[in-house]
Design a protein around this motif. Structure first.
Motif, PDB file in Angstrom:
ATOM      1  N   LEU A 173      21.328  45.864  82.319  1.00 58.83           N
ATOM      2  CA  LEU A 173      21.476  45.960  83.702  1.00 58.83           C
ATOM      3  C   LEU A 173      20.278  45.326  84.484  1.00 58.83           C
ATOM      4  O   LEU A 173      20.666  44.673  85.519  1.00 58.83           O
ATOM      5  N   PHE A 174      19.150  45.052  83.741  1.00 61.30           N
ATOM      6  CA  PHE A 174      18.022  44.353  84.502  1.00 61.30           C
ATOM      7  C   PHE A 174      18.160  42.949  84.089  1.00 61.30           C
ATOM      8  O   PHE A 174      18.162  42.044  85.266  1.00 61.30           O
ATOM      9  N   SER A 175      18.938  42.454  83.122  1.00 67.21           N
ATOM     10  CA  SER A 175      19.335  40.911  82.801  1.00 67.21           C
ATOM     11  C   SER A 175      20.123  40.438  83.790  1.00 67.21           C
ATOM     12  O   SER A 175      20.102  39.210  84.180  1.00 67.21           O
ATOM     13  N   TYR A 176      21.308  41.173  84.344  1.00 71.53           N
ATOM     14  CA  TYR A 176      22.283  40.577  85.347  1.00 71.53           C
ATOM     15  C   TYR A 176      22.313  41.233  86.592  1.00 71.53           C
ATOM     16  O   TYR A 176      23.138  40.972  87.219  1.00 71.53           O
ATOM     17  N   GLY A 177      21.203  41.994  86.947  1.00 69.42           N
ATOM     18  CA  GLY A 177      20.865  42.227  88.404  1.00 69.42           C
ATOM     19  C   GLY A 177      20.017  40.986  89.064  1.00 69.42           C
ATOM     20  O   GLY A 177      19.684  40.130  88.063  1.00 69.42           O
ATOM     21  N   PRO A 178      19.601  40.972  90.113  1.00 68.29           N
ATOM     22  CA  PRO A 178      18.602  40.268  90.695  1.00 68.29           C
ATOM     23  C   PRO A 178      17.216  40.226  89.972  1.00 68.29           C
ATOM     24  O   PRO A 178      16.791  41.340  89.523  1.00 68.29           O
ATOM     25  N   PHE A 179      16.636  39.108  89.733  1.00 71.99           N
ATOM     26  CA  PHE A 179      15.379  38.940  89.513  1.00 71.99           C
ATOM     27  C   PHE A 179      14.390  38.864  90.640  1.00 71.99           C
ATOM     28  O   PHE A 179      13.365  39.746  90.650  1.00 71.99           O
ATOM     29  N   SER A 180      14.684  38.118  91.484  1.00 73.32           N
ATOM     30  CA  SER A 180      13.633  37.914  92.696  1.00 73.32           C
ATOM     31  C   SER A 180      14.494  37.550  94.059  1.00 73.32           C
ATOM     32  O   SER A 180      15.598  37.033  93.890  1.00 73.32           O
ATOM     33  N   HIS A 181      13.732  37.630  94.922  1.00 73.27           N
ATOM     34  CA  HIS A 181      14.333  37.246  96.567  1.00 73.27           C
ATOM     35  C   HIS A 181      13.326  36.543  97.382  1.00 73.27           C
ATOM     36  O   HIS A 181      12.171  36.704  97.014  1.00 73.27           O
ATOM     37  N   THR A 182      13.738  35.790  98.082  1.00 69.86           N
ATOM     38  CA  THR A 182      13.061  35.233  99.208  1.00 69.86           C
ATOM     39  C   THR A 182      13.340  35.566 100.412  1.00 69.86           C
ATOM     40  O   THR A 182      14.784  35.241 100.686  1.00 69.86           O
ATOM     41  N   GLY A 183      12.852  35.923 101.287  1.00 69.48           N
ATOM     42  CA  GLY A 183      13.264  36.457 102.540  1.00 69.48           C
ATOM     43  C   GLY A 183      11.956  37.291 103.480  1.00 69.48           C
ATOM     44  O   GLY A 183      10.744  37.108 103.162  1.00 69.48           O
ATOM     45  N   LEU A 184      12.543  38.041 104.101  1.00 65.49           N
ATOM     46  CA  LEU A 184      11.843  38.802 105.117  1.00 65.49           C
ATOM     47  C   LEU A 184      12.333  40.315 104.915  1.00 65.49           C
ATOM     48  O   LEU A 184      13.622  40.476 105.003  1.00 65.49           O
ATOM     49  N   LYS A 185      11.339  41.441 104.626  1.00 64.75           N
ATOM     50  CA  LYS A 185      11.634  42.606 104.380  1.00 64.75           C
ATOM     51  C   LYS A 185      10.737  43.438 105.411  1.00 64.75           C
ATOM     52  O   LYS A 185       9.596  43.161 105.564  1.00 64.75           O
ATOM     53  N   ALA A 186      11.202  44.747 105.689  1.00 56.74           N
ATOM     54  CA  ALA A 186      10.517  45.573 106.411  1.00 56.74           C
ATOM     55  C   ALA A 186      10.397  47.081 105.647  1.00 56.74           C
ATOM     56  O   ALA A 186      11.498  47.472 105.323  1.00 56.74           O
ATOM     57  N   ASP A 187       9.220  47.273 105.266  1.00 53.79           N
ATOM     58  CA  ASP A 187       9.126  48.754 104.518  1.00 53.79           C
ATOM     59  C   ASP A 187       8.576  49.631 105.575  1.00 53.79           C
ATOM     60  O   ASP A 187       7.825  49.672 106.342  1.00 53.79           O
ATOM     61  N   PHE A 188       9.095  50.872 105.679  1.00 55.67           N
ATOM     62  CA  PHE A 188       9.079  51.850 106.292  1.00 55.67           C
ATOM     63  C   PHE A 188       8.365  53.337 105.738  1.00 55.67           C
ATOM     64  O   PHE A 188       9.138  53.609 104.563  1.00 55.67           O
ATOM     65  N   THR A 189       7.360  53.829 106.029  1.00 56.16           N
ATOM     66  CA  THR A 189       6.868  55.186 105.536  1.00 56.16           C
ATOM     67  C   THR A 189       7.624  56.111 106.536  1.00 56.16           C
ATOM     68  O   THR A 189       7.120  56.195 107.686  1.00 56.16           O
ATOM     69  N   ILE A 190       8.399  56.937 106.067  1.00 57.34           N
ATOM     70  CA  ILE A 190       9.045  57.994 106.904  1.00 57.34           C
ATOM     71  C   ILE A 190       8.187  59.283 107.047  1.00 57.34           C
ATOM     72  O   ILE A 190       7.816  59.697 108.055  1.00 57.34           O
TER      73      ILE A 190
END
Length: 370
Positions: A173-190
């Motif tokens: 499951l880990f090996s064939y899912g993504p490893f890394s991403h490059t981009g912009l993300k927003a984390d929200f603490t609800i």
């Protein structure tokens, strides 16, 4: 009298200049000390020994000159025969009140596998061979953080760093899912328990730049308390020049059910125009003392009929990995037994180079964290 006063004035000016310079130097030193106090350096080094009980324990080729790939499980990392290297990992971070950065550097076989899909990964003079993560963040408020750059995936139970996984070898499951991403993300603490994340990213694992001009979108909803956590993850987007978009939904959760017993779970489904996989893994772990624990990973991994990603177009793999973990200071030693069995294909070879549908192996790994 005037000469005396003039001399005093000169002395006063000299002392004043010395005082100002001294204050300025002290301020610079305090500023440098304040900056350095917010810098952190951490990381790991790891190495291991691996052997098969019922398979070939060396690289070999068939009559056509093709290298056999059936001498190790089809999952990522820890697949080299004999004594082998993992990677050297150094993480440099800066955590300010509002802004910060992380430069996560890797070198070695495990590190090279982690950046496999970078456009420049085959060029030893390019940065992709050593950069695992490289990102900056800005705390917009106490509840919102923006992150720009290359960061490890938010999907899945396991991670690239061997120190952060209980099992040394990794799951399908880990090996064939993504490893890394490059981009912009927003984390929200609800609130104190709930969190969320939204992201726009390059195609999966293209970490240096975007070679195809298409983008993926990610999301996460999380819940955590003192006993554990659960995260529902989504990713959607075109990964190649073809028009077919990848969709993956993933659930990762883990809970302390007692002071000595922990249970984790990962379930994931990924498809691209009918090709992909579906699977699940459970991670029960028991701590027998402050320095030793034993854990099992029991995994079911089904390749979708329209196109498999590992062994065959329609194959099902069950893999059982039993791992011990002994900690002495900053050193972790992990002996591991693993059994992979495939229904629908014979991807492994025995010592006579005959195909077989199962492989049992042994690993002992050492990981030092600093």
């Amino acid at each position: 009298m005037s000469k005396f006063n003039f001399a005093n004035i000169r002395l006063f000016l000299v002392l004043s200049m010395v005082t100002v310079l001294n204050v300025d130097v002290q301020a610079q030193e305090e500023e440098e000390e304040s900056f350095l106090s917010k810098i952190s350096i951490s990381g790991t080094v790891d190495a291991y020994y691996r052997a098969n009980f019922n398979g070939l324990n060396k690289e070999d080729v068939n009559d056509a000159g093709d290298e056999f790939l059936g001498t190790a499980p089809g999952s990522s990392f820890a697949n080299l025969p004999g004594f082998a290297l993992g990677m050297a990992n150094v993480i440099i971070g800066y955590e300010g009140e509002k802004v910060g950065f992380v430069a996560d550097l890797v070198y070695g076989p495990r590190g090279a596998d982690a950046v496999f899909n970078s456009p420049q990964a085959g060029d030893f003079y390019r940065s992709s061979n050593i950069i695992n993560q490289l990102y900056m963040y800005y705390n917009v408020s106490d509840n919102v953080r923006l992150t720009l750059g290359n960061f490890n995936t938010f999907l899945g139970y396991e991670v690239i760093s061997p120190a952060a996984n209980f099992n040394y070898s990794t799951s399908y499951l880990f090996s064939y899912g993504p490893f890394s991403h490059t981009g912009l993300k927003a984390d929200f603490t609800i609130d104190e328990n709930w969190s969320a994340m939204l992201a726009v990213m390059n195609p999966t694992d293209y970490t240096e730049y975007n070679p195809i001009g298409k983008y993926s979108f990610g999301g996460q909803l999380g819940y955590s308390n003192d006993a554990g956590s659960a995260y529902l993850n989504l990713i959607y987007g075109e990964q190649t020049m073809a028009d077919d978009a990848l969709f993956q939904i993933d659930l990762t959760t883990g809970w302390d059910l007692s002071d000595t017993f922990y249970l984790g779970f990962n379930g994931s489904y990924q498809t691209t125009d009918g090709a992909g996989f579906a699977g699940a893994a459970i991670y029960p772990q028991i701590s027998t003392s402050d320095s030793f624990a034993i854990g099992l990973r029991a995994e079911y991994f089904n390749e979708l009929e329209d196109g498999g990603v590992v062994y065959n177009a329609d194959a099902t793999t069950t893999a059982f990995t039993l791992t011990g973990s002994y900690t002495y200071g900053n050193l972790i030693v992990k002996p591991e037994l693993r059994l992979d069995s495939v229904d629908g294909a014979e991807p492994f070879v025995d010592s006579d180079l005959m195909p077989q549908d199962n492989l049992s192996s042994f690993i002992i790994a050492a990981i030092y964290s600093f």
